[in-house]
Design a protein around this motif. Structure first.
Motif, PDB file in Angstrom:
ATOM      1  N   VAL A 398      55.223  40.192  52.386  1.00 55.97           N
ATOM      2  CA  VAL A 398      53.156  39.748  51.417  1.00 55.97           C
ATOM      3  C   VAL A 398      52.579  40.394  51.673  1.00 55.97           C
ATOM      4  N   THR A 399      52.199  41.291  52.535  1.00 49.50           N
ATOM      5  CA  THR A 399      51.487  42.147  52.894  1.00 49.50           C
ATOM      6  C   THR A 399      51.271  43.219  52.805  1.00 49.50           C
ATOM      7  N   GLY A 400      52.933  43.755  52.920  1.00 44.07           N
ATOM      8  CA  GLY A 400      52.944  45.407  52.475  1.00 44.07           C
ATOM      9  C   GLY A 400      52.506  45.910  53.598  1.00 44.07           C
ATOM     10  N   LEU A 451      45.793  37.130  51.269  1.00 43.82           N
ATOM     11  CA  LEU A 451      46.641  37.924  52.263  1.00 43.82           C
ATOM     12  C   LEU A 451      46.493  40.012  52.273  1.00 43.82           C
ATOM     13  N   ARG A 452      47.540  39.710  50.816  1.00 43.13           N
ATOM     14  CA  ARG A 452      47.215  41.172  50.289  1.00 43.13           C
ATOM     15  C   ARG A 452      46.624  41.421  50.175  1.00 43.13           C
ATOM     16  N   PHE A 453      45.229  41.048  49.758  1.00 43.12           N
ATOM     17  CA  PHE A 453      43.613  41.847  48.913  1.00 43.12           C
ATOM     18  C   PHE A 453      43.078  41.974  51.267  1.00 43.12           C
ATOM     19  N   ILE A 454      43.348  40.716  51.236  1.00 45.54           N
ATOM     20  CA  ILE A 454      42.413  41.014  52.854  1.00 45.54           C
ATOM     21  C   ILE A 454      43.523  42.293  53.936  1.00 45.54           C
ATOM     22  N   ALA A 455      44.562  42.863  53.522  1.00 46.99           N
ATOM     23  CA  ALA A 455      45.387  44.023  54.102  1.00 46.99           C
ATOM     24  C   ALA A 455      44.803  45.470  53.904  1.00 46.99           C
ATOM     25  N   MET A 456      44.044  45.124  52.327  1.00 50.88           N
ATOM     26  CA  MET A 456      44.403  46.120  51.346  1.00 50.88           C
ATOM     27  C   MET A 456      42.910  46.679  52.132  1.00 50.88           C
ATOM     28  N   GLY A 469      49.470  44.969  60.506  1.00 53.05           N
ATOM     29  CA  GLY A 469      50.911  44.966  60.587  1.00 53.05           C
ATOM     30  C   GLY A 469      49.845  43.228  60.445  1.00 53.05           C
ATOM     31  N   ARG A 470      51.497  42.295  60.107  1.00 53.04           N
ATOM     32  CA  ARG A 470      51.223  40.734  59.787  1.00 53.04           C
ATOM     33  C   ARG A 470      51.626  40.316  60.488  1.00 53.04           C
ATOM     34  N   LEU A 476      46.658  39.042  60.924  1.00 47.01           N
ATOM     35  CA  LEU A 476      46.885  40.613  61.182  1.00 47.01           C
ATOM     36  C   LEU A 476      46.626  41.041  62.494  1.00 47.01           C
ATOM     37  N   LEU A 477      47.262  41.486  63.029  1.00 43.00           N
ATOM     38  CA  LEU A 477      46.880  42.368  63.866  1.00 43.00           C
ATOM     39  C   LEU A 477      46.767  44.441  64.483  1.00 43.00           C
TER      40      LEU A 477
END
Length: 565
Positions: A398-400, A451-456, A469-470, A476-477
């Motif tokens: 999902v988040t990459g 979630l993907r945009f937040i991780a980016m 990582g998720r 996320l951590l």
């Protein structure tokens, strides 16, 4: 049609064209006529012409000498054309293997003797043939006597040629043999390198088969005479060649049934090849120990059955769509054809042109090359599949970012590094505020995109050495090697602002989003679980304070400052 299909079609067309051209050229008359005298006799009786009436014609072609017995035999070679002395005519007997040939000339009490091995080999010529210089002019109808002692029933093609023609053919032969043995040696080195690299026993079996092929080809072709020690072993008897050939057949059987996965794909074929390998082993070692010619015949028949079985199995697997089956079929069918043609030559049912004597050697090299390519292709496919599975296990789809398992391993590695080097590190929990409402109102697809945009955006504010990582759900951590609590708080604040500063644009939706973050610095002697528990407590404080803020675990800075945004 795939690559291997085109290779097979090309090779079959080449074989068919060569055989057809040979059939058309067959009626042409040879340059010499070979006749055999039954039994041995004294040179005086032979040269006097007392036994000319007992001569018998050659069994197959008129220019092929086939000594099918280990006992000495006399042969008369009659030239059918004239060659002047200025051309330096030479008597040539190709593919001599372990034959010892004596040329007796009238008026000379000592013969010229030639053999590929031992003190009688002539270093002026290649291992293609035994070559005897003939004195003066050679007249049409002039006859020469040779006495042959053979340890192997391999036919020799006889001709009388000018010396320049002999050297020309020698150069071509040496170039071809260098390419053949060189390519086989390269395949052997590659197989050994792959075995040492991946520790796959199948590569070891392939290497054993390549070693056996190299030894067999070099022994039969005569190149073994240049290697001290081995020259005496392989030049004194045909038994070492039988042993090497038997080991090669068994090793290739093991390689092929493993490569084609016959134990699972075709259990009956797997059991058949196992049984044939046992028979081959018994026949080979029995013949080497002197158990008689019957076991040698059993070994030869076993080889034919093995070759036929492998062709049938590979064709059946190829028709099922098996890639290994296709590779074996493409490599084995030409080799089986070449080997069959060579057998027909040996038994006298077919002669063919001079280059046909080397088809089997060419078939060995081509089969080895194709099988090496196929095995390497299979290994690369397995490696790519392994990498794909490893990527799926390591990366959150999902988040990459890293998956939970990969994140746990990264935490353990970071902790071990910090303990070993005496450095520090920090962690930051990142939680999406009111994420359940996003899923409930807009659906899980929008939630995943969120979630993907937040991780980016979080990744853009981390260093290359940092890990993201998720951890689970919408959490996320981030792992920050070398960062103290103050630095961790600064990074958390940047991530917080990066998300809160502007709404997320997802499928035309403007989705306002905020984060709650909790950071903690690792303390010497602290376990991972304890560190995560303090960071999680800091995150809980951010949520309890109304969300949309960052908290640092108490005691990680002198002031334990809290930062509200």
């Amino acid at each position: 049609m795939g690559m291997y299909g085109r290779i097979l079609l090309w090779m079959l067309c080449l074989i068919a064209g060569a055989v057809a051209s040979t059939a058309r050229a067959e009626p042409s008359s040879p340059d010499v006529t070979v006749q055999r005298l039954s039994g041995d006799a004294s040179p005086e009786a032979i040269l006097s012409g007392a036994r000319v009436a007992e001569l018998q014609p050659a069994k197959s072609r008129a220019d092929v000498l086939r000594a099918d017995s280990s006992e000495a035999s006399w042969w008369r070679i009659t030239s059918r054309r004239a060659i002047g002395a200025q051309a330096e005519p030479q008597l040539v007997l190709t593919t001599p293997y372990l034959s010892r040939v004596e040329l007796w000339l009238p008026g000379r009490g000592v013969p010229q003797t030639r053999m590929l091995y031992g003190r009688d080999y002539d270093s002026r010529y290649s291992t293609r043939a035994l070559v005897f210089p003939l004195p003066g002019d050679v007249r049409a109808g002039e006859a020469f006597w040779v006495r042959v002692t053979s340890r192997g029933a391999v036919p020799m093609r006889v001709s009388i040629e000018p010396r320049d023609e002999v050297h020309r053919k020698d150069l071509i032969f040496v170039g071809g043999r260098m390419a053949l043995l060189g390519s086989t040696a390269i395949l052997l080195v590659l197989a050994l390198a792959m075995w040492l690299r991946v520790r796959d026993a199948n590569y070891a079996m392939f290497a054993v088969a390549m070693v056996s092929i190299m030894l067999y080809l070099a022994a039969v072709g005569g190149e073994m005479r240049f290697i001290p020690g081995l020259a005496q072993v392989f030049g004194s008897s045909s038994l070492p060649q039988r042993l090497v050939g038997g080991v090669g057949v068994i090793a290739s059987n093991v390689f092929l049934w493993t490569y084609m996965d016959l134990r699972r794909q075709m259990p009956w074929a797997y059991r058949l090849l196992q049984a044939l390998s046992v028979v081959m082993g018994v026949a080979t070692f029995g013949s080497v120990l002197g158990a008689g010619a019957a076991l040698t015949m059993v070994a030869n028949l076993t080889i034919l059955v093995v070759a036929s079985s492998i062709v049938v199995c590979s064709v059946m697997l190829a028709l099922r769509g098996s890639r290994p089956g296709l590779v074996v079929m493409v490599s084995w069918i030409p080799l089986a054809i070449f080997s069959s043609l060579r057998v027909l030559q040996i038994v006298g049912w077919w002669s063919g042109p001079e280059w046909a004597d080397h088809l089997q050697s060419f078939g060995f090299a081509m089969a080895g090359l194709l099988l090496m390519l196929g095995t390497t292709e299979q290994m690369l496919h397995l490696r790519r599949e392994h990498d794909r599975v490893s990527h799926i296990a390591r990366v959150d789809t999902v988040t990459g970012t890293l998956s939970r398992g990969a994140l746990d391993r990264a935490l353990a590695e970071t902790l071990a590094q910090a303990q070993h080097s005496g450095t520090i590190f920090s962690v930051v929990f990142i939680d999406v505020d009111h994420f359940k409402q996003v899923n409930d109102v807009h659906g899980h697809a929008v939630g995943d995109a969120c979630l993907r945009f937040i991780a980016m955006r979080a990744r853009n504010h981390l260093r290359a050495s940092d890990v993201l990582g998720r951890y689970g759900g919408d959490e996320l951590l981030a792992i920050l090697p070398g960062a103290d609590g103050t630095r961790a708080r600064e990074v958390a604040a940047k991530v917080h602002r990066a998300v809160a500063v502007r709404p997320l644009m997802i499928d035309g939706l403007q989705l306002p989003c905020t984060l709650s973050l909790g950071a903690a610095q690792w303390r010497p002697g602290e376990r991972v679980e304890e560190l995560l528990a303090r960071a999680d407590a800091a995150l809980y404080r951010s949520k309890a304070a109304g969300r949309n803020c960052v908290h640092l675990a108490p005691g990680d800075t002198p002031t334990a400052e809290e930062l509200y945004v």
